[in-house]
Design a protein around this motif. Sequence first.
Motif, mmCIF file in Angstrom:
data_model
loop_
_atom_site.group_PDB
_atom_site.id
_atom_site.type_symbol
_atom_site.label_atom_id
_atom_site.label_comp_id
_atom_site.label_asym_id
_atom_site.label_seq_id
_atom_site.Cartn_x
_atom_site.Cartn_y
_atom_site.Cartn_z
ATOM 1 N N LEU A 9 0.878 -1.165 0.000
ATOM 2 C CA LEU A 9 0.000 0.000 0.000
ATOM 3 C C LEU A 9 0.919 1.220 0.000
ATOM 4 O O LEU A 9 1.257 1.779 1.048
ATOM 5 C CB LEU A 9 -0.934 0.015 1.209
ATOM 6 N N TYR A 10 1.358 1.572 -1.201
ATOM 7 C CA TYR A 10 2.295 2.677 -1.345
ATOM 8 C C TYR A 10 1.659 3.994 -0.886
ATOM 9 O O TYR A 10 0.437 4.122 -0.770
ATOM 10 C CB TYR A 10 2.720 2.827 -2.803
ATOM 11 N N CYS A 11 2.514 4.971 -0.669
ATOM 12 C CA CYS A 11 2.026 6.316 -0.411
ATOM 13 C C CYS A 11 1.339 6.849 -1.664
ATOM 14 O O CYS A 11 1.363 6.217 -2.727
ATOM 15 C CB CYS A 11 3.179 7.226 -0.011
ATOM 16 N N SER A 12 0.728 8.004 -1.553
ATOM 17 C CA SER A 12 -0.032 8.554 -2.673
ATOM 18 C C SER A 12 -0.080 10.066 -2.537
ATOM 19 O O SER A 12 0.523 10.645 -1.630
ATOM 20 C CB SER A 12 -1.443 7.963 -2.699
ATOM 21 N N VAL A 13 -0.839 10.702 -3.417
ATOM 22 C CA VAL A 13 -0.957 12.156 -3.373
ATOM 23 C C VAL A 13 -2.381 12.545 -3.738
ATOM 24 O O VAL A 13 -3.035 11.881 -4.549
ATOM 25 C CB VAL A 13 0.046 12.817 -4.348
ATOM 26 N N ASP A 14 -2.844 13.618 -3.138
ATOM 27 C CA ASP A 14 -4.108 14.241 -3.522
ATOM 28 C C ASP A 14 -3.785 15.275 -4.591
ATOM 29 O O ASP A 14 -3.214 16.328 -4.281
ATOM 30 C CB ASP A 14 -4.747 14.904 -2.309
ATOM 31 N N PRO A 15 -4.097 15.011 -5.852
ATOM 32 C CA PRO A 15 -3.725 15.956 -6.916
ATOM 33 C C PRO A 15 -4.317 17.345 -6.726
ATOM 34 O O PRO A 15 -3.722 18.329 -7.185
ATOM 35 C CB PRO A 15 -4.276 15.290 -8.186
ATOM 36 N N ASP A 16 -5.463 17.442 -6.054
ATOM 37 C CA ASP A 16 -6.056 18.760 -5.828
ATOM 38 C C ASP A 16 -5.194 19.609 -4.898
ATOM 39 O O ASP A 16 -5.224 20.846 -4.961
ATOM 40 C CB ASP A 16 -7.459 18.616 -5.234
ATOM 41 N N ALA A 17 -4.445 18.946 -4.005
ATOM 42 C CA ALA A 17 -3.577 19.667 -3.077
ATOM 43 C C ALA A 17 -2.211 19.971 -3.691
ATOM 44 O O ALA A 17 -1.455 20.773 -3.137
ATOM 45 C CB ALA A 17 -3.402 18.866 -1.792
ATOM 46 N N TYR A 18 -1.901 19.334 -4.811
ATOM 47 C CA TYR A 18 -0.611 19.528 -5.479
ATOM 48 C C TYR A 18 -0.834 19.824 -6.961
ATOM 49 O O TYR A 18 -0.486 19.041 -7.832
ATOM 50 C CB TYR A 18 0.274 18.296 -5.288
ATOM 51 N N PRO A 19 -1.413 20.995 -7.251
ATOM 52 C CA PRO A 19 -1.732 21.330 -8.638
ATOM 53 C C PRO A 19 -0.529 21.908 -9.384
ATOM 54 O O PRO A 19 0.507 22.228 -8.785
ATOM 55 C CB PRO A 19 -2.816 22.399 -8.476
ATOM 56 N N GLY A 76 8.309 16.167 -16.486
ATOM 57 C CA GLY A 76 7.370 16.490 -15.422
ATOM 58 C C GLY A 76 5.925 16.282 -15.844
ATOM 59 O O GLY A 76 5.106 15.768 -15.063
ATOM 60 N N ARG A 77 5.596 16.666 -17.073
ATOM 61 C CA ARG A 77 4.218 16.487 -17.541
ATOM 62 C C ARG A 77 3.850 15.009 -17.628
ATOM 63 O O ARG A 77 2.740 14.607 -17.259
ATOM 64 C CB ARG A 77 4.050 17.166 -18.900
ATOM 65 N N ALA A 78 4.803 14.187 -18.093
ATOM 66 C CA ALA A 78 4.537 12.749 -18.196
ATOM 67 C C ALA A 78 4.384 12.127 -16.808
ATOM 68 O O ALA A 78 3.545 11.240 -16.598
ATOM 69 C CB ALA A 78 5.667 12.069 -18.966
ATOM 70 N N ALA A 79 5.195 12.586 -15.849
ATOM 71 C CA ALA A 79 5.094 12.063 -14.480
ATOM 72 C C ALA A 79 3.738 12.405 -13.873
ATOM 73 O O ALA A 79 3.132 11.586 -13.165
ATOM 74 C CB ALA A 79 6.222 12.629 -13.621
ATOM 75 N N ARG A 80 3.254 13.605 -14.129
ATOM 76 C CA ARG A 80 1.942 13.989 -13.595
ATOM 77 C C ARG A 80 0.850 13.081 -14.154
ATOM 78 O O ARG A 80 -0.035 12.620 -13.410
ATOM 79 C CB ARG A 80 1.642 15.450 -13.924
ATOM 80 N N GLU A 81 0.901 12.799 -15.436
ATOM 81 C CA GLU A 81 -0.102 11.919 -16.034
ATOM 82 C C GLU A 81 -0.051 10.531 -15.410
ATOM 83 O O GLU A 81 -1.083 9.916 -15.146
ATOM 84 C CB GLU A 81 0.118 11.838 -17.551
ATOM 85 N N ARG A 82 1.145 10.038 -15.134
ATOM 86 C CA ARG A 82 1.285 8.711 -14.518
ATOM 87 C C ARG A 82 0.695 8.700 -13.113
ATOM 88 O O ARG A 82 0.002 7.744 -12.703
ATOM 89 C CB ARG A 82 2.767 8.314 -14.479
ATOM 90 N N VAL A 83 0.957 9.758 -12.359
ATOM 91 C CA VAL A 83 0.426 9.846 -10.997
ATOM 92 C C VAL A 83 -1.094 9.895 -11.018
ATOM 93 O O VAL A 83 -1.767 9.219 -10.229
ATOM 94 C CB VAL A 83 1.006 11.081 -10.276
ATOM 95 N N LEU A 84 -1.654 10.684 -11.922
ATOM 96 C CA LEU A 84 -3.104 10.796 -11.990
ATOM 97 C C LEU A 84 -3.761 9.469 -12.337
ATOM 98 O O LEU A 84 -4.887 9.188 -11.906
ATOM 99 C CB LEU A 84 -3.498 11.846 -13.026
ATOM 100 N N HIS A 85 -3.059 8.623 -13.085
ATOM 101 C CA HIS A 85 -3.630 7.352 -13.512
ATOM 102 C C HIS A 85 -3.282 6.182 -12.591
ATOM 103 O O HIS A 85 -3.940 5.149 -12.650
ATOM 104 C CB HIS A 85 -3.171 7.013 -14.938
ATOM 105 N N SER A 86 -2.251 6.341 -11.729
ATOM 106 C CA SER A 86 -1.803 5.170 -10.963
ATOM 107 C C SER A 86 -1.509 5.421 -9.498
ATOM 108 O O SER A 86 -1.511 4.471 -8.711
ATOM 109 C CB SER A 86 -0.534 4.580 -11.613
#
Length: 372
Positions: free
Chosen positions: A163-173, A319-329
Motif C-alpha cells: 500500500l504505497y504512499c499517494s498524493v491528492d492531486p487537488d492539493a498539489y496542482p 514532469g508532464r509525463a510524471a503527472r499523467e502517470r500519478v493521476l492514472h496510478s
Amino acid sequence: MKLVVLGLTLSSSWGNGHATTYRALLDAFAARGHDILFLERDMPWYAEQRDLVDPTYCRLAFYRDTAELRRWSRAISAADAVIVGSYVPDGIQVGRYVQDVAEGVTAFYDIDTPVTLARLERDDCSYLSADLVAGYDVYLSFTGGPMLRQIELRYGSPATRALYCSVDPDAYPVLDLPKRWDLTYLGTYSPDRQPMLERLLVEPARQRPDLRFAVAGPQYPPDIAWPANVERIDHLPPAEHAAFYNSSRYTLNVTRADMVAAGWSPSVRLFEAAATATPIISDVWPGIGTLLEPDREIILAEHGDRVLRILDQDRREIGRAARERVLHSHSAVHRAAELERHLAEAARPVRAVPHILPDDSEKTTDAKRTMA
C-alpha cells in the motif's frame, strides 16, 4: 465501513511523512462512504507543531497513554477494521490491545517497512514484535517487491500487501509561478540520506555558483556547510509544498539507505512533486522503474555530473509525463480503493497460507465480520 486508525500523527506534519500520507489516504477513503476515527498519541513535539486540528473527513481524538486508550475500547471493538501504524509510541502494547479487543479485521500499516524489518532482526523495534506480525490479519507495506513475500515467510503474516504512499492531486496542482530555483530538495534530515544529498545537490551547487538551489526540511545539524547558493528553509508546511515544487525547475528525490537496499520504496514526496509536473531527478534503487518510467517520467542520477548536465537542459516534458502517470496510478483515490480491497479480502474467513504460520500464532477468523 467503520475504520479506526491508530497512527503516529495526523495533526502535525512536522518532521515526519506520516501525516501527509494519512491525510491524503483517509480523505479519499472517507469519500468512498466510510466512517473513520483517527486516534493519535498526544506527544509534546507534535502538539506544539499542529497544522491540522479538525479534519473534515474523519474524527481526530488524542490519548495520553495506553491506559487512556481503553476509553476507546468500544469503538475499537465495534469497528469493521482497525489499523495500527508504524512508529506509534508503545506500538507493541497498542498492537496487543487492538488484537485482543477488535472483533473486525486488524491491520498493521508500515510506512517504514525496511527500517522496521531491520529493527525486528535486531530485536530493538519499539512499535512491533515478531509475534504481533502474525497476529495482524493483513500487513500493509509502503515497500513492495520481494519483501512482501519475505514478511509472510519469515514472520508468518497471513497476508502482506503493498500500500504505497499517494498524493491528492487537488492539493498539489500545477501552478504558473516564476522559477526561483534550479534544483530543490524537500525532506527531513536523515544521516543515511545526507551523503546522497551532498552528492546530487550540494556538490553541484559548489561547482555551479551561477545556479540556485534550496533544501527545505527540519532537523539538519547546524554544522553543515551549505554553499552560498543553497537556500535553507527549516520547515515548509504542506500547504506550501505545491508552490515550492512549482517554483523549481527540477526537484530531487533522495531515499533512505534501508529503503534503497529493499527497493520498491517510494516516498510521498516523489508522488507529490510529480503531481505538480515538476521534473524529478532521483537516486537509483530497484523497483523505481515500475512506478515512474526512467527518461520518460523521471530522471535517474548516481553522480553530480549527470545532475549538472540535466540542469543545463529543459526537460519539462518529463514532469508532464510524471503527472499523467500519478493521476492514472498513484493518486489517493487509487490507494483508497486498494485499501478497501485489502481490508475486505482480509475479512474473509479462509486464509490462503496457513502452512507458513507458527502453530501457536494462527488467528481464527470465524468471528470476523464480513464487510459490505
